[in-house]
Design a protein around this motif. Sequence first.
Motif, PDB file in Angstrom:
ATOM      1  N   PRO A   1       5.361  -8.949  -6.500  1.00 38.38           N
ATOM      2  CA  PRO A   1       4.934  -9.775  -7.633  1.00 38.38           C
ATOM      3  C   PRO A   1       4.377  -8.928  -8.769  1.00 38.38           C
ATOM      4  N   SER A   2       4.441  -9.481  -9.960  1.00 40.53           N
ATOM      5  CA  SER A   2       3.943  -8.780 -11.140  1.00 40.53           C
ATOM      6  C   SER A   2       2.454  -8.470 -11.004  1.00 40.53           C
ATOM      7  N   ARG A   3       2.104  -7.224 -11.307  1.00 42.50           N
ATOM      8  CA  ARG A   3       0.708  -6.776 -11.356  1.00 42.50           C
ATOM      9  C   ARG A   3      -0.023  -6.981 -10.032  1.00 42.50           C
ATOM     10  N   ILE A   4       0.693  -6.861  -8.930  1.00 46.60           N
ATOM     11  CA  ILE A   4       0.089  -7.080  -7.613  1.00 46.60           C
ATOM     12  C   ILE A   4      -1.016  -6.071  -7.314  1.00 46.60           C
ATOM     13  N   PHE A   5      -0.936  -4.877  -7.906  1.00 39.63           N
ATOM     14  CA  PHE A   5      -1.933  -3.834  -7.606  1.00 39.63           C
ATOM     15  C   PHE A   5      -2.902  -3.624  -8.769  1.00 39.63           C
ATOM     16  N   SER A   6      -2.910  -4.532  -9.720  1.00 36.21           N
ATOM     17  CA  SER A   6      -3.665  -4.290 -10.961  1.00 36.21           C
ATOM     18  C   SER A   6      -5.176  -4.210 -10.748  1.00 36.21           C
ATOM     19  N   HIS A   7      -5.691  -4.777  -9.641  1.00 32.85           N
ATOM     20  CA  HIS A   7      -7.128  -4.735  -9.385  1.00 32.85           C
ATOM     21  C   HIS A   7      -7.537  -3.598  -8.438  1.00 32.85           C
ATOM     22  N   LEU A   8      -6.564  -2.807  -8.034  1.00 36.36           N
ATOM     23  CA  LEU A   8      -6.863  -1.685  -7.126  1.00 36.36           C
ATOM     24  C   LEU A   8      -7.017  -0.414  -7.953  1.00 36.36           C
ATOM     25  N   THR A   9      -8.028  -0.396  -8.775  1.00 33.72           N
ATOM     26  CA  THR A   9      -8.175   0.663  -9.773  1.00 33.72           C
ATOM     27  C   THR A   9      -8.523   2.019  -9.166  1.00 33.72           C
ATOM     28  N   SER A  10      -8.961   2.058  -7.912  1.00 39.78           N
ATOM     29  CA  SER A  10      -9.298   3.332  -7.278  1.00 39.78           C
ATOM     30  C   SER A  10      -8.248   3.788  -6.275  1.00 39.78           C
TER      31      SER A  10
ATOM     32  N   SER B   1      -4.682 -12.240  -2.502  1.00 36.56           N
ATOM     33  CA  SER B   1      -5.802 -11.654  -1.771  1.00 36.56           C
ATOM     34  C   SER B   1      -6.204 -10.297  -2.344  1.00 36.56           C
ATOM     35  N   LEU B   2      -5.219  -9.501  -2.748  1.00 39.08           N
ATOM     36  CA  LEU B   2      -5.535  -8.193  -3.332  1.00 39.08           C
ATOM     37  C   LEU B   2      -6.264  -8.353  -4.661  1.00 39.08           C
ATOM     38  N   ARG B   3      -6.036  -9.479  -5.334  1.00 36.42           N
ATOM     39  CA  ARG B   3      -6.730  -9.721  -6.604  1.00 36.42           C
ATOM     40  C   ARG B   3      -8.146 -10.235  -6.390  1.00 36.42           C
ATOM     41  N   TRP B   4      -8.338 -11.077  -5.357  1.00 35.39           N
ATOM     42  CA  TRP B   4      -9.603 -11.780  -5.197  1.00 35.39           C
ATOM     43  C   TRP B   4     -10.541 -11.149  -4.173  1.00 35.39           C
ATOM     44  N   SER B   5     -10.111 -10.151  -3.456  1.00 32.97           N
ATOM     45  CA  SER B   5     -10.928  -9.622  -2.365  1.00 32.97           C
ATOM     46  C   SER B   5     -11.861  -8.482  -2.757  1.00 32.97           C
ATOM     47  N   SER B   6     -12.004  -8.208  -4.030  1.00 31.91           N
ATOM     48  CA  SER B   6     -12.938  -7.166  -4.486  1.00 31.91           C
ATOM     49  C   SER B   6     -12.657  -5.839  -3.803  1.00 31.91           C
ATOM     50  N   LEU B   7     -11.461  -5.315  -4.022  1.00 30.95           N
ATOM     51  CA  LEU B   7     -11.047  -4.056  -3.391  1.00 30.95           C
ATOM     52  C   LEU B   7     -11.036  -2.918  -4.409  1.00 30.95           C
ATOM     53  N   GLY B   8     -12.010  -2.922  -5.280  1.00 30.65           N
ATOM     54  CA  GLY B   8     -12.051  -1.921  -6.341  1.00 30.65           C
ATOM     55  C   GLY B   8     -12.255  -0.503  -5.849  1.00 30.65           C
ATOM     56  N   THR B   9     -12.706  -0.330  -4.603  1.00 27.28           N
ATOM     57  CA  THR B   9     -12.929   1.023  -4.076  1.00 27.28           C
ATOM     58  C   THR B   9     -11.876   1.422  -3.045  1.00 27.28           C
ATOM     59  N   LEU B  10     -10.851   0.613  -2.853  1.00 29.64           N
ATOM     60  CA  LEU B  10      -9.813   0.931  -1.871  1.00 29.64           C
ATOM     61  C   LEU B  10      -9.063   2.191  -2.287  1.00 29.64           C
ATOM     62  N   ARG B  11      -8.895   3.115  -1.345  1.00 29.31           N
ATOM     63  CA  ARG B  11      -8.224   4.389  -1.650  1.00 29.31           C
ATOM     64  C   ARG B  11      -6.784   4.429  -1.110  1.00 29.31           C
TER      65      ARG B  11
ATOM     66  N   LEU C   1      -3.757   6.790  -8.958  1.00 28.90           N
ATOM     67  CA  LEU C   1      -2.806   6.989  -7.870  1.00 28.90           C
ATOM     68  C   LEU C   1      -2.405   8.454  -7.757  1.00 28.90           C
ATOM     69  N   GLU C   2      -2.405   8.961  -6.529  1.00 28.31           N
ATOM     70  CA  GLU C   2      -2.031  10.350  -6.264  1.00 28.31           C
ATOM     71  C   GLU C   2      -0.715  10.456  -5.500  1.00 28.31           C
ATOM     72  N   GLU C   3      -0.351   9.416  -4.753  1.00 26.50           N
ATOM     73  CA  GLU C   3       0.888   9.473  -3.967  1.00 26.50           C
ATOM     74  C   GLU C   3       1.508   8.091  -3.872  1.00 26.50           C
ATOM     75  N   LEU C   4       2.809   8.012  -4.167  1.00 30.89           N
ATOM     76  CA  LEU C   4       3.575   6.769  -4.065  1.00 30.89           C
ATOM     77  C   LEU C   4       4.824   7.044  -3.239  1.00 30.89           C
ATOM     78  N   ASP C   5       4.934   6.361  -2.100  1.00 30.73           N
ATOM     79  CA  ASP C   5       6.045   6.574  -1.169  1.00 30.73           C
ATOM     80  C   ASP C   5       7.021   5.404  -1.278  1.00 30.73           C
ATOM     81  N   LEU C   6       8.221   5.676  -1.812  1.00 29.32           N
ATOM     82  CA  LEU C   6       9.272   4.661  -1.957  1.00 29.32           C
ATOM     83  C   LEU C   6      10.505   5.035  -1.139  1.00 29.32           C
ATOM     84  N   THR C   7      10.340   5.828  -0.122  1.00 27.02           N
ATOM     85  CA  THR C   7      11.483   6.230   0.694  1.00 27.02           C
ATOM     86  C   THR C   7      12.006   5.050   1.505  1.00 27.02           C
TER      87      THR C   7
END
Length: 368
Positions: free
Chosen positions: A169-178, A146-156, A203-209
């Motif tokens: 999964p591999s490259r799960i966020f590859s289409h979330l360029t914004s 869904s993240l690949r096919w839902s046209s989420l190029g502007t998701l922040r 990407l400005e913040e990644l939370d892996l806590t």
Amino acid sequence: MLDLAQRIVLCALLGSVYASCPPRCECSEAAHTVKCVSRDLRSVPTGIPGYTRNLFITGNQISRIGPESFKGLENVTNLSLSNNRISEVESNSFAGLRNLRSLDLSNNQLAVIHPEAFTVQNQSLRELNLSRALYNHSSVMDLASSLRWSSLGTLRGLDLSDNGLIYLPSRIFSHLTSLQRLQLSNNSLVSIHNSTLSGLERLEELDLTLNALKTVSEEGLQELDSLPDTTLLLLGENPFTCKCGIEPFALWLNRSQGRIRDAEDLMCAFPVSMRNTSMLAVGTLTLGCHQRNAGADIALQTSYVFLGIVLGFVGLIFLFVLYLNRKGIKKRIYDMRDACREVWEGYHYRFEIDSGPRLSQVSSSGDM
């Protein structure tokens, strides 16, 4: 008379506004808000006013969202569907919400997510909250599609916290360029690999806590280094195991302190002897690991060489003793051969004697 007419018109308008509010919901035209909270609704109510910008349908018993759920609500910018029992989101369920900027599906039970479930016209969606929303581990594959096919190029912003995720999964966020903020806290992620973070160019913040990271492999470190230099990382509350092999990660932490917001709070969890030791200090404390291992290897190699020399010396002595006793050994071999021959001849002789009576009995039986 004029005042009376104005009052009648005002009452009529107020009556129409009140009438347009769905049953068991609260509507405020001034605030452009509709709330249908904890009303035991089984589906999205019909008759929601067109002026609605903020729509809260939370704490109900809705199980499915489809393309017909939000017709005529082009002005909605913030939609909260949290704390329902939504298990299925069909493709284009939110396509008619042309101005939708924030979608909250947290605290649901998403088991089936169709490929274009999050498609919104004009690609207006900026924030997607899926915290505590995935029903099981298999639904993460639907999410990836869904993240690949839902046209989420502007998701922040994307929130995937509290989902018990073991892997991504591999490259799960590859289409979330914004994408600028990615929350993966309070899951069970054990590693970062397989191009999981590929494509996150802004990407400005990644939370892996609060995950299950015992260390970060060299492949994972390369992925983290592939993120923009401005990305802030959160790695706290992970069960880091400070033993030989963690040095590259510890050295990376020291080198990347400017990007890790909680670097000074990162502590070893295992082994017990290293518990509550700062991860920033592990690099200097355990760098001797390889030195000790090298010393152990040298000592082991020396032991092998010494053992080989001893065994070789013992072998030479044995051969020398055999050489000195060659005549006696030869005589013993001959004696054993003669003894075996005598035993064999005695056995053969007894066999011939014992076979005589049996042969005579057989011949007499034949004559009868």
